[in-house]
Design a protein around this motif. Sequence first.
Motif, PDB file in Angstrom:
ATOM      1  N   GLN A 157       0.839  -1.205   0.000  1.00 56.25           N
ATOM      2  CA  GLN A 157       0.000   0.000   0.000  1.00 56.25           C
ATOM      3  C   GLN A 157       0.868   1.247   0.000  1.00 56.25           C
ATOM      4  O   GLN A 157       0.568   2.248  -0.645  1.00 56.25           O
ATOM      5  CB  GLN A 157      -0.914   0.024   1.237  1.00 56.25           C
ATOM      6  N   SER A 158       1.952   1.174   0.749  1.00 58.15           N
ATOM      7  CA  SER A 158       2.856   2.320   0.844  1.00 58.15           C
ATOM      8  C   SER A 158       3.516   2.582  -0.516  1.00 58.15           C
ATOM      9  O   SER A 158       3.665   3.724  -0.937  1.00 58.15           O
ATOM     10  CB  SER A 158       3.863   2.018   1.944  1.00 58.15           C
ATOM     11  N   VAL A 159       3.860   1.531  -1.241  1.00 58.26           N
ATOM     12  CA  VAL A 159       4.434   1.695  -2.586  1.00 58.26           C
ATOM     13  C   VAL A 159       3.390   2.290  -3.522  1.00 58.26           C
ATOM     14  O   VAL A 159       3.668   3.216  -4.284  1.00 58.26           O
ATOM     15  CB  VAL A 159       4.932   0.332  -3.125  1.00 58.26           C
ATOM     16  N   LEU A 160       2.166   1.757  -3.455  1.00 59.53           N
ATOM     17  CA  LEU A 160       1.109   2.214  -4.364  1.00 59.53           C
ATOM     18  C   LEU A 160       0.662   3.638  -4.047  1.00 59.53           C
ATOM     19  O   LEU A 160       0.049   4.291  -4.887  1.00 59.53           O
ATOM     20  CB  LEU A 160      -0.102   1.272  -4.288  1.00 59.53           C
ATOM     21  N   ALA A 161       0.968   4.113  -2.850  1.00 58.43           N
ATOM     22  CA  ALA A 161       0.585   5.477  -2.472  1.00 58.43           C
ATOM     23  C   ALA A 161       1.529   6.528  -3.044  1.00 58.43           C
ATOM     24  O   ALA A 161       1.223   7.712  -3.026  1.00 58.43           O
ATOM     25  CB  ALA A 161       0.545   5.604  -0.951  1.00 58.43           C
ATOM     26  N   GLN A 162       2.679   6.097  -3.586  1.00 56.95           N
ATOM     27  CA  GLN A 162       3.614   7.082  -4.174  1.00 56.95           C
ATOM     28  C   GLN A 162       2.946   7.695  -5.398  1.00 56.95           C
ATOM     29  O   GLN A 162       2.574   6.988  -6.335  1.00 56.95           O
ATOM     30  CB  GLN A 162       4.909   6.387  -4.596  1.00 56.95           C
ATOM     31  N   LYS A 167       0.035   7.176 -10.344  1.00 59.16           N
ATOM     32  CA  LYS A 167      -0.541   7.752 -11.562  1.00 59.16           C
ATOM     33  C   LYS A 167      -0.260   6.834 -12.760  1.00 59.16           C
ATOM     34  O   LYS A 167      -1.132   6.546 -13.584  1.00 59.16           O
ATOM     35  CB  LYS A 167       0.114   9.112 -11.798  1.00 59.16           C
ATOM     36  N   GLU A 168       0.986   6.369 -12.819  1.00 58.75           N
ATOM     37  CA  GLU A 168       1.396   5.508 -13.940  1.00 58.75           C
ATOM     38  C   GLU A 168       0.614   4.195 -13.920  1.00 58.75           C
ATOM     39  O   GLU A 168       0.052   3.775 -14.937  1.00 58.75           O
ATOM     40  CB  GLU A 168       2.896   5.234 -13.807  1.00 58.75           C
ATOM     41  N   LEU A 169       0.559   3.557 -12.735  1.00 58.54           N
ATOM     42  CA  LEU A 169      -0.101   2.256 -12.647  1.00 58.54           C
ATOM     43  C   LEU A 169      -1.608   2.376 -12.847  1.00 58.54           C
ATOM     44  O   LEU A 169      -2.233   1.487 -13.438  1.00 58.54           O
ATOM     45  CB  LEU A 169       0.218   1.599 -11.300  1.00 58.54           C
ATOM     46  N   CYS A 170      -2.181   3.489 -12.370  1.00 53.50           N
ATOM     47  CA  CYS A 170      -3.612   3.721 -12.626  1.00 53.50           C
ATOM     48  C   CYS A 170      -3.879   3.786 -14.118  1.00 53.50           C
ATOM     49  O   CYS A 170      -4.882   3.256 -14.606  1.00 53.50           O
ATOM     50  CB  CYS A 170      -4.066   5.038 -11.987  1.00 53.50           C
ATOM     51  N   GLY A 171      -2.977   4.438 -14.808  1.00 45.45           N
ATOM     52  CA  GLY A 171      -3.109   4.551 -16.263  1.00 45.45           C
ATOM     53  C   GLY A 171      -3.067   3.183 -16.926  1.00 45.45           C
ATOM     54  O   GLY A 171      -3.874   2.860 -17.804  1.00 45.45           O
ATOM     55  N   TYR A 172      -2.104   2.352 -16.480  1.00 44.10           N
ATOM     56  CA  TYR A 172      -2.011   0.991 -17.044  1.00 44.10           C
ATOM     57  C   TYR A 172      -3.296   0.221 -16.771  1.00 44.10           C
ATOM     58  O   TYR A 172      -3.855  -0.446 -17.648  1.00 44.10           O
ATOM     59  CB  TYR A 172      -0.863   0.205 -16.384  1.00 44.10           C
ATOM     60  N   TYR A 173      -3.752   0.308 -15.516  1.00 41.34           N
ATOM     61  CA  TYR A 173      -4.925  -0.463 -15.075  1.00 41.34           C
ATOM     62  C   TYR A 173      -6.150  -0.072 -15.893  1.00 41.34           C
ATOM     63  O   TYR A 173      -6.883  -0.927 -16.404  1.00 41.34           O
ATOM     64  CB  TYR A 173      -5.147  -0.223 -13.576  1.00 41.34           C
ATOM     65  N   LEU A 190      -0.822  -6.017 -15.272  1.00 34.41           N
ATOM     66  CA  LEU A 190      -0.297  -4.675 -15.538  1.00 34.41           C
ATOM     67  C   LEU A 190       0.244  -3.947 -14.306  1.00 34.41           C
ATOM     68  O   LEU A 190       1.103  -3.084 -14.446  1.00 34.41           O
ATOM     69  CB  LEU A 190      -1.394  -3.814 -16.183  1.00 34.41           C
ATOM     70  N   VAL A 191      -0.286  -4.267 -13.122  1.00 32.66           N
ATOM     71  CA  VAL A 191       0.137  -3.546 -11.912  1.00 32.66           C
ATOM     72  C   VAL A 191       1.153  -4.368 -11.123  1.00 32.66           C
ATOM     73  O   VAL A 191       2.173  -3.841 -10.658  1.00 32.66           O
ATOM     74  CB  VAL A 191      -1.088  -3.207 -11.027  1.00 32.66           C
ATOM     75  N   LEU A 192       0.872  -5.655 -10.975  1.00 28.46           N
ATOM     76  CA  LEU A 192       1.706  -6.505 -10.116  1.00 28.46           C
ATOM     77  C   LEU A 192       3.179  -6.547 -10.517  1.00 28.46           C
ATOM     78  O   LEU A 192       4.046  -6.485  -9.631  1.00 28.46           O
ATOM     79  CB  LEU A 192       1.117  -7.923 -10.055  1.00 28.46           C
TER      80      LEU A 192
END
Lengths: 557, 204
Positions: A157-162, A167-173, A190-192
């Motif tokens: 969660q801490s990594v995903l909060a950066q 922003k990048e991973l949301c775009g991929y998702y 795409l995220v994992l």
Amino acid sequence: MSPFERFSHAVKQAMILLLVFPVLAGSFGVLLPATGFFPALGFNTLDTQAIHSFFATPELVSIIGLTLFTGLGATLFSLVISIALVGIVYCYRPFSSTKRLLAPLLVLPHGAVALALIFLLSPTPWLGEWFPYDNYGVSIIFALVIKEVPFLFFMSQSVLAQSALNKELCGYYRSGLSLGYTPITAFLKLVLPSLYQRIRLPVFAVLAYAISCVEIPLVLGSNKIPTLSVAIVHWFNNVDLALRLPASVGAIVLMLLCIVALLLWRGSEQIIGRYYRWFVLNLNRTGGQLPLFILGTVSLIGLTVLILALISFTGVLSFATYWTSGSVFPEGITGLNWSVGLAAMQTPLLNSLILALSTSGVAVVVSLLALESEVVSRFMKRGGSSAYEKRFTLILFIPLLVPGVVFLFGLVWLQQLVFPERLWLSVGLSHLIYVLPYVFFSLADSYRQIDPRYGQMAQSLGYSPFRVFIHVKLPLVFPSIAFAFAMGCAISLSQYLPTLLSSGGQIATVTTEAIALAAGSSKRLNAVYVIVQGLMPLVIFLAAWAIARAFYARKTK
Amino acid sequence: MALELIDLSVTKDKHALFNVNARIEPGKVLSVLGASGSGKSTLLNAITGQLESVFTVQGDIVLNGKSIIEVPTYQRRVGVLFQDALLFEHLTVGENIAFGFQHRKNAKQSVAQLLEQVEMQDMQHRSVSSLSGGQQARVALLRTMASEPKAILLDEPFSKLDTQLRAKVREWVFSTVKAQNIPTIMVTHDAEDVDAANGDIIQL
């Protein structure tokens, strides 16, 4: 450079020294006895007798096998379950509010979880063969998984909060969803991959800990076949001091086992990586959706139920008079366990709080100055490159990757050479080695995300770097400071082996007393200790949260 | 109180980004134009003394007849306004402005007077997050002016404002620096900003 900038840079160098030197020195401190050299006991020549003695240990193959099995097994299960949890929280909004449910498990010391599991599950007849004390390590794996899943979950969660990565991973998702992939499949494909790269070091830390953990196998493990770390602790604490020599060999072997486990894990990553690439490109738009959704949901429900059961069962047990095996309720309720427990606990409780507050306070100050020096480094000709910062991150993980059993005994020997009478300093330092990395990681993201223009702005208004640090940067990250302080306290409160070894048993904490009592005393009294172990970090976290809220509520009316 | 850039050049990896010679008189605005990546923000960082170690600065920066190129950032008395107001959220409107004062004496009274000038006299105790974009821009400039800068740098400060508000805030900023006789350098992409500044232009 201003004096403050020079000071923050010096503090960062001192921090590196503090993390590296004790581990290296401590590891060296077991190397000599392992080769037969221990003058204090009259062993003045190098020889291989200790090595022969170690390898002649009965059931050694089983001990090593059990250690590897529980270590690798617990890490694998923890990782898979964490990924499932992260996946459902990422993909389904209703689940995102449930992530706080796992927080209590994160702050509970490992020993407390093990003890609470015994209270909850040991009377159950149909589990009897498998829990606890089984020879196959199932109970050890179970307890480790319960503790490590929340850790890996919150690290993810801490990594995903950066914000930039998010922003990048949301775009991929979103792209994956728009291409027709189901939510969890899009997450997996795409995220994992990006997420796993960034939690690899914490996974290694989990693996190293699972291989070398003492508290959980000590409480839940088999009496016939211990794990290697438990065997080493027994040897070191044996009245026959000569057993310290094969114990030192054992510590070196444990270190090698950790390296073997890490290499096995890395090797598996390569193999799985090839399969994973095929999975990502196989055009299957629903792959993994149902299994991971079920696993995530069942795990979340299971862990929540378990937390509630552990808390309520342990709570009732602490007030029970007599509770026969198989009965749903105890025969009566009494406050005697609490009055006896609290009376006996006064000094250990005070010791625990003194250690926690002081080491966490020092860790927070050191971490903030080290983070500030990163900013300074960008304006200096030396340091500040991304390679330098990657090396620094690796250094932070050294105490988490090197088994405590390997270097703590050697560290104690070194401390007795350098400052023999300074018990509190010895214990404080050994706690700080573990507290510092967690506190730094808790602060790092938010501090590094401070818009550098705030500092530029404040300096343009005439504020020196020190005043910018105090008046601008610290208030901006105050909630993170409060959380990091609470995290540091929780880590310190959970320390067992560092406290026991560094103080020679002279400084008792709630954790050391709880594990000592588990060997024989009343379960009801033990339950009191377990609850206090859990309450201490919880109260500190709640206080930190309240203070952070009050700080911002005052300013944002 | 003139600001002079004398053969000011910045190099990165032995590659020269620019070489600038300019003199900005008190109350005048120098506009700096250039494509993205041409070094506009780097120029401003060089003047404030906040370049990262990968850059090398040569030449001189003279403010009020004194060279400031070796002077630490916080002693240069060069104010900066960015695209974002960067108001400190843990401080109220009044506290943000007071933060810029060089001396505590009469700070409260001065804050009230400054806010009155921009018709925000009732907002001293408000949270900065409750302000509109234009109000935030005004408070940011008041904070900068409170520090009595000897020069001001504007890094595209109007780019995030809507057209109408942009014109209003721009006019107010330029009239303020003119009234206070402060030499100003403005980095911008906008031709209207350049026209309104009505000063010299440098193309990087």
